[in-house]
Design a protein around this motif. Structure first.
Motif, PDB file in Angstrom:
ATOM      1  N   LEU A 234       1.399 -39.846  29.977  1.00 39.92           N
ATOM      2  CA  LEU A 234       2.504 -39.109  30.577  1.00 39.92           C
ATOM      3  C   LEU A 234       3.572 -38.769  29.541  1.00 39.92           C
ATOM      4  N   ALA A 235       3.871 -39.731  28.669  1.00 42.10           N
ATOM      5  CA  ALA A 235       4.881 -39.502  27.638  1.00 42.10           C
ATOM      6  C   ALA A 235       4.437 -38.381  26.691  1.00 42.10           C
ATOM      7  N   GLU A 236       3.138 -38.340  26.398  1.00 42.44           N
ATOM      8  CA  GLU A 236       2.606 -37.300  25.507  1.00 42.44           C
ATOM      9  C   GLU A 236       2.763 -35.919  26.134  1.00 42.44           C
ATOM     10  N   LYS A 237       2.543 -35.839  27.446  1.00 39.69           N
ATOM     11  CA  LYS A 237       2.640 -34.548  28.130  1.00 39.69           C
ATOM     12  C   LYS A 237       4.095 -34.133  28.348  1.00 39.69           C
ATOM     13  N   LEU A 238       4.936 -35.085  28.761  1.00 42.49           N
ATOM     14  CA  LEU A 238       6.309 -34.759  29.152  1.00 42.49           C
ATOM     15  C   LEU A 238       7.287 -34.777  27.996  1.00 42.49           C
TER      16      LEU A 238
ATOM     17  N   PRO B 132      13.530 -30.032  16.165  1.00 39.63           N
ATOM     18  CA  PRO B 132      13.779 -28.826  16.947  1.00 39.63           C
ATOM     19  C   PRO B 132      13.661 -29.108  18.436  1.00 39.63           C
ATOM     20  N   ASP B 133      14.608 -28.564  19.189  1.00 39.15           N
ATOM     21  CA  ASP B 133      14.696 -28.894  20.612  1.00 39.15           C
ATOM     22  C   ASP B 133      13.759 -28.002  21.423  1.00 39.15           C
ATOM     23  N   ALA B 134      12.540 -28.523  21.577  1.00 44.20           N
ATOM     24  CA  ALA B 134      11.569 -27.792  22.393  1.00 44.20           C
ATOM     25  C   ALA B 134      11.293 -28.543  23.683  1.00 44.20           C
ATOM     26  N   GLN B 135      12.252 -29.410  24.069  1.00 47.03           N
ATOM     27  CA  GLN B 135      12.016 -30.284  25.216  1.00 47.03           C
ATOM     28  C   GLN B 135      11.863 -29.509  26.524  1.00 47.03           C
ATOM     29  N   THR B 136      12.732 -28.500  26.739  1.00 48.06           N
ATOM     30  CA  THR B 136      12.685 -27.760  27.989  1.00 48.06           C
ATOM     31  C   THR B 136      11.366 -27.028  28.149  1.00 48.06           C
ATOM     32  N   SER B 137      10.919 -26.360  27.070  1.00 49.09           N
ATOM     33  CA  SER B 137       9.659 -25.628  27.147  1.00 49.09           C
ATOM     34  C   SER B 137       8.478 -26.568  27.304  1.00 49.09           C
ATOM     35  N   GLN B 138       8.543 -27.736  26.678  1.00 51.62           N
ATOM     36  CA  GLN B 138       7.454 -28.701  26.802  1.00 51.62           C
ATOM     37  C   GLN B 138       7.335 -29.198  28.230  1.00 51.62           C
ATOM     38  N   LEU B 139       8.486 -29.508  28.847  1.00 47.89           N
ATOM     39  CA  LEU B 139       8.472 -29.977  30.228  1.00 47.89           C
ATOM     40  C   LEU B 139       7.973 -28.892  31.164  1.00 47.89           C
ATOM     41  N   ALA B 140       8.449 -27.659  30.961  1.00 47.74           N
ATOM     42  CA  ALA B 140       8.026 -26.553  31.810  1.00 47.74           C
ATOM     43  C   ALA B 140       6.530 -26.308  31.678  1.00 47.74           C
ATOM     44  N   ASP B 141       6.030 -26.392  30.444  1.00 49.62           N
ATOM     45  CA  ASP B 141       4.601 -26.198  30.215  1.00 49.62           C
ATOM     46  C   ASP B 141       3.773 -27.291  30.890  1.00 49.62           C
ATOM     47  N   ALA B 142       4.272 -28.538  30.799  1.00 51.77           N
ATOM     48  CA  ALA B 142       3.550 -29.652  31.411  1.00 51.77           C
ATOM     49  C   ALA B 142       3.484 -29.490  32.929  1.00 51.77           C
ATOM     50  N   LEU B 143       4.604 -29.100  33.539  1.00 49.41           N
ATOM     51  CA  LEU B 143       4.637 -28.936  34.999  1.00 49.41           C
ATOM     52  C   LEU B 143       3.808 -27.744  35.447  1.00 49.41           C
ATOM     53  N   ALA B 144       3.756 -26.705  34.608  1.00 48.04           N
ATOM     54  CA  ALA B 144       3.019 -25.500  34.987  1.00 48.04           C
ATOM     55  C   ALA B 144       1.510 -25.650  34.807  1.00 48.04           C
ATOM     56  N   ASN B 145       1.115 -26.297  33.721  1.00 49.64           N
ATOM     57  CA  ASN B 145      -0.304 -26.332  33.374  1.00 49.64           C
ATOM     58  C   ASN B 145      -1.008 -27.660  33.633  1.00 49.64           C
ATOM     59  N   HIS B 146      -0.229 -28.729  33.826  1.00 49.00           N
ATOM     60  CA  HIS B 146      -0.850 -30.046  33.976  1.00 49.00           C
ATOM     61  C   HIS B 146      -0.344 -30.788  35.207  1.00 49.00           C
TER      62      HIS B 146
ATOM     63  N   PRO C 247      -1.444 -31.258  38.369  1.00 50.33           N
ATOM     64  CA  PRO C 247      -2.363 -32.185  39.055  1.00 50.33           C
ATOM     65  C   PRO C 247      -2.605 -33.464  38.250  1.00 50.33           C
ATOM     66  N   GLU C 248      -2.753 -33.309  36.927  1.00 44.03           N
ATOM     67  CA  GLU C 248      -2.979 -34.491  36.087  1.00 44.03           C
ATOM     68  C   GLU C 248      -1.749 -35.400  36.070  1.00 44.03           C
ATOM     69  N   LEU C 249      -0.555 -34.801  35.991  1.00 43.42           N
ATOM     70  CA  LEU C 249       0.678 -35.588  35.977  1.00 43.42           C
ATOM     71  C   LEU C 249       0.833 -36.379  37.267  1.00 43.42           C
ATOM     72  N   ILE C 250       0.543 -35.735  38.395  1.00 41.53           N
ATOM     73  CA  ILE C 250       0.650 -36.421  39.681  1.00 41.53           C
ATOM     74  C   ILE C 250      -0.360 -37.557  39.766  1.00 41.53           C
ATOM     75  N   ALA C 251      -1.599 -37.280  39.343  1.00 39.80           N
ATOM     76  CA  ALA C 251      -2.651 -38.299  39.408  1.00 39.80           C
ATOM     77  C   ALA C 251      -2.321 -39.489  38.512  1.00 39.80           C
TER      78      ALA C 251
END
Length: 399
Positions: free
Chosen positions: A70-74, A235-249, A251-255
């Motif tokens: 989860l930490a890797e994705k978020l 470099p602050d890419a936190q917002t885009s990383q979180l948005a990408d994780a929620l958009a593309n992953h 089901p995996e994050l919930i599981a």
């Protein structure tokens, strides 16, 4: 990724075995409760305890695995918050369950949170810095993030342990005092979470070492900013990383989130059920009863401990702070309002005021944290100092 693929990637054979082992052991312990409450021989008693601890260790490794995915994705601080809040919330539920159970438990919250504070501030951080310091010579925390944690801890620990000893009734807040304390603590903790996940999230990310800046400057021809030095953030890419994780992953994050909680719960339940056996065993060894709370607190926070040590070995010193200091802020910020609310609703006395010895050790721990994380870098020597203070705490428990 299809639902079938998500299930196969998340619910691996190893994860299922650990999940079944944890819940199966809890069910077996519940069924055998009557027999375990009887007089057990010393060898049988410690054999059962060893088996429970082994199961908890197995489940804890599963929790760590899911938390790291989860930490890797978020990314941080969101990734570490998942593990921290899941464990702390269940710890609050456990303390609340004990309070609402039979018997008098006026000091359960104080004793539990005190043990957690000393374990996190000294044992876990000390061990992480010791092992990390041997492997890495240039670990530099984000001082802005550590400063934020310490500010919250000074305020929350004062409210939790010092103030009730001074203005309370035998160490317990009166109802007129408890209501504003609850409100203020909840507001402060909610504001902290909002800032940590919002405007100040960069304060809780890893910093770039000076050497990395100089290397980048040599390649680009742009001089490194001398005003920023070692505090220059990635470099602050936190917002885009979180948005990408929620958009593309999603089901995996919930599981993985559900699986993490499903593995954490039996750890806490087994820790709670083994309390009576542990008390019996310590009594036979002539050890103080207070040691039971310390051991249980260590087991409950075992997944976070393992994750913090792994982060230190990887040189991620700010993640160590996020896991440890963040966990303690969450523990105090959630536990104190919860137990005070239960006390008001049930009419139970909630004794929070600490004695002079523990208040001194808490003060020393906070001061040591300040000197450790605000130097040029953290080292194994800092870790040894934290472990020394934890040993001192252990000595006081046996007095």
């Amino acid at each position: 990724m299809s639902t079938t693929s998500v299930i196969k990637s998340v619910f691996t054979r190893s994860a299922i075995i650990k999940l079944v082992l944890g819940w199966g052991s809890f069910v077996a312990l519940t069924v055998a409760g009557g027999a375990l409450n009887g007089a057990l021989s010393t060898p049988v008693l410690f054999t059962v305890l060893a088996a429970i601890v082994a199961v908890i260790l197995a489940a804890a490794s599963g929790v760590v695995t899911e938390a790291e995915h989860l930490a890797e994705k978020l990314g941080d601080p969101y990734g570490t918050l998942v593990l921290t809040l899941s464990i702390v919330l269940i710890e609050v539920i456990l303390i609340s369950a004990v309070m609402l159970g039979p018997g008098e438990h006026a000091t359960i919250a104080r004793d539990s949170v005190m043990a957690v504070a000393m374990i996190i501030l000294n044992l876990v951080i000390g061990t992480a810095l010791l092992v990390g310091g041997f492997k890495h010579r240039d670990m530099r925390p984000n001082k802005s993030g550590v400063s934020a944690y310490l500010s919250l801890l000074v305020a929350l620990i004062t409210v939790a342990f010092a103030l009730p000893a001074l203005i309370g009734d035998d160490g317990a807040y009166t109802p007129a005092q408890a209501i504003p304390i609850i409100a203020l603590t909840v507001v402060l903790y909610a504001f902290f979470l909002a800032r940590q996940m919002g405007a100040q999230r960069a304060d809780f990310q890893e910093v770039v070492a000076v050497a990395d800046q100089r290397a980048g400057a040599a390649l680009t021809g742009v001089p490194a900013n001398p005003q920023l030095g070692a505090e220059q953030l990635t470099p602050d890419a936190q917002t885009s990383q979180l948005a990408d994780a929620l958009a593309n992953h999603k089901p995996e994050l919930i599981a993985r989130g559900l699986l993490l909680v499903a593995m954490v719960v039996p750890i806490v339940l087994l820790s709670h059920d083994m309390a009576a056996l542990l008390d019996d065993g310590l009594d036979r060894l002539g050890a103080p009863v207070a040691l039971s709370g310390i051991i249980i607190a260590m087991i409950v926070f075992l997944p976070e401990t393992i994750t913090a040590i792994r982060a230190a070995l990887a040189g991620e010193i700010q993640r160590v702070s996020n896991l440890c200091h963040g966990a303690l802020v969450s523990t105090v910020g959630l536990t104190i309002p919860a137990v005070l609310t239960i006390g008001l609703l049930t009419g139970q006395t909630v004794t929070l005021g600490e004695g002079a010895t523990n208040l001194l050790l808490l003060g020393v721990s906070l001061l040591l944290t300040l000197t450790t994380f605000f130097g040029r870098r953290v080292t194994a020597l800092h870790g040894a100092a934290h472990l020394f203070v934890f040993v001192l705490y252990g000595i006081t428990v046996f007095q």
